[in-house]
Scaffold this active site. Structure first.
Site, PDB file in Angstrom:
ATOM      1  N   HIS A   1       1.670   4.332  -2.898  1.00 24.03           N
ATOM      2  CA  HIS A   1       1.679   5.784  -2.702  1.00 24.03           C
ATOM      3  C   HIS A   1       2.963   6.374  -3.272  1.00 24.03           C
ATOM      4  O   HIS A   1       2.941   7.412  -3.948  1.00 24.03           O
ATOM      5  CB  HIS A   1       1.580   6.125  -1.218  1.00 24.03           C
TER       6      HIS A   1
ATOM      7  N   HIS B   1       0.839  -1.207   0.000  1.00 21.26           N
ATOM      8  CA  HIS B   1       0.000   0.000   0.000  1.00 21.26           C
ATOM      9  C   HIS B   1       0.871   1.253   0.000  1.00 21.26           C
ATOM     10  O   HIS B   1       0.673   2.173  -0.819  1.00 21.26           O
ATOM     11  CB  HIS B   1      -0.901  -0.034   1.240  1.00 21.26           C
ATOM     12  N   GLU B   2       1.843   1.313   0.896  1.00 22.10           N
ATOM     13  CA  GLU B   2       2.702   2.499   0.987  1.00 22.10           C
ATOM     14  C   GLU B   2       3.596   2.637  -0.243  1.00 22.10           C
ATOM     15  O   GLU B   2       3.866   3.754  -0.705  1.00 22.10           O
ATOM     16  CB  GLU B   2       3.536   2.450   2.266  1.00 22.10           C
TER      17      GLU B   2
ATOM     18  N   HIS C   1      -5.603   7.122  -2.622  1.00 13.14           N
ATOM     19  CA  HIS C   1      -6.598   6.187  -2.113  1.00 13.14           C
ATOM     20  C   HIS C   1      -7.765   6.082  -3.089  1.00 13.14           C
ATOM     21  O   HIS C   1      -8.195   7.085  -3.671  1.00 13.14           O
ATOM     22  CB  HIS C   1      -7.098   6.639  -0.744  1.00 13.14           C
TER      23      HIS C   1
END
Length: 270
Positions: free
Chosen positions: A173, A169-170, A179
């Site tokens: 980013h 997830h990070e 998101h």
């Protein structure tokens, strides 16, 4: 021999289910699944927000470092993305803090390898490159949005963030992805229950002028909030899928097929 109509419908139904499932690795394990993780029903958002609860880092949407040099929610220009080499690969150098154990380093690098074989992204150990990701264990799980330039920190706290799904997830980013529920078209797919959201945290649910890369809204995206993110109380959902409120959101395992597709589209992977 021709398949009966009922058999064809069953096959189409099973195919539709398969498209929503997380990606499996080459060994047949579900990418991002943590062996021996007893808390199997806690979604990524809950883990991230819990870990970030006491951080002194200024964060947007729970885990995005607030920048000082550009619009935080706009990562469309080429300067925000990592550069592609002449061989077609996007090489992203990284260093990992010595405070991590050998097993923790293996978890971090295993999450990085989830991008191999399915995208043109390659995370490699830094030698002397100017732009690189520095993986550190600070208070929380958070990242810059896209390439900042020079050294940029990506925090994976040893106590609360050491899950492959959170790390993926990070890293998404850091690649420039926001998101899912902040998409410009999100109101056609989810309802934001403002009355159930902590008032001081309501800004985290603002929509943005996103580049959706001509891909559909993805409830199964690893970048999607869980249904109770920033909720005022247990059982008071902040996000409800529409038209079917029972659609699962906020999965915890690994990148969906649309997550991978978007990486390939954004970085023009071949």
């Amino acid at each position: 021999m021709n398949l009966a109509p009922s058999t064809c419908l069953l096959l189409l139904f099973l195919l539709d289910i398969a498209q929503a499932l997380p990606v499996w690795d080459e060994e047949g394990h579900e990418e991002g699944h943590e062996e021996g993780d007893g808390d199997d029903f806690v979604d990524i958002t809950t883990r991230i927000l819990t870990s970030n609860n006491n951080t002194d880092q200024l964060l947007l949407e729970g885990d995005l470092v607030a920048p000082t040099n550009r619009n935080a929610m706009k990562c469309w220009s080429s300067s925000c993305f990592w550069k592609k080499a002449s061989n077609g690969l996007v090489v992203i150098p990284y260093v990992i803090s010595s405070e991590y154990s050998g097993g923790e380093v293996a978890t971090i690098e295993g999450a990085m390898r989830a991008f191999n074989g399915k995208t043109c992204i390659r995370f490699v150990r830094r030698t002397n490159e100017y732009d690189f990701i520095s993986v550190v264990s600070k208070t929380g799980c958070y990242s810059e949005l896209g390439r900042k330039g020079g050294q940029q920190e990506l925090s994976i706290n040893r106590g609360g963030c050491m899950y492959s799904g959170i790390i993926q997830h990070e890293l998404n980013h850091a690649l420039g992805f926001q998101h899912e529920q902040t998409r410009s078209d999100r109101d056609s797919y989810v309802r934001i229950n403002w009355e159930n959201i902590i008032p001081a945290s309501a800004y985290n649910f603002n929509k943005h002028d996103t580049n959706n890369l001509n891909t559909p809204y993805d409830y199964s995206s690893i970048m999607h909030y869980g249904r109770d993110a920033f909720s005022i109380a247990y059982g008071r959902d902040s996000i409800t899928p529409i038209p079917n409120p029972n659609v699962p959101i906020g999965q915890r395992n690994g990148m969906s097929r649309w997550d991978i597709t978007r990486i390939n589209v954004l970085y023009n992977c071949r």
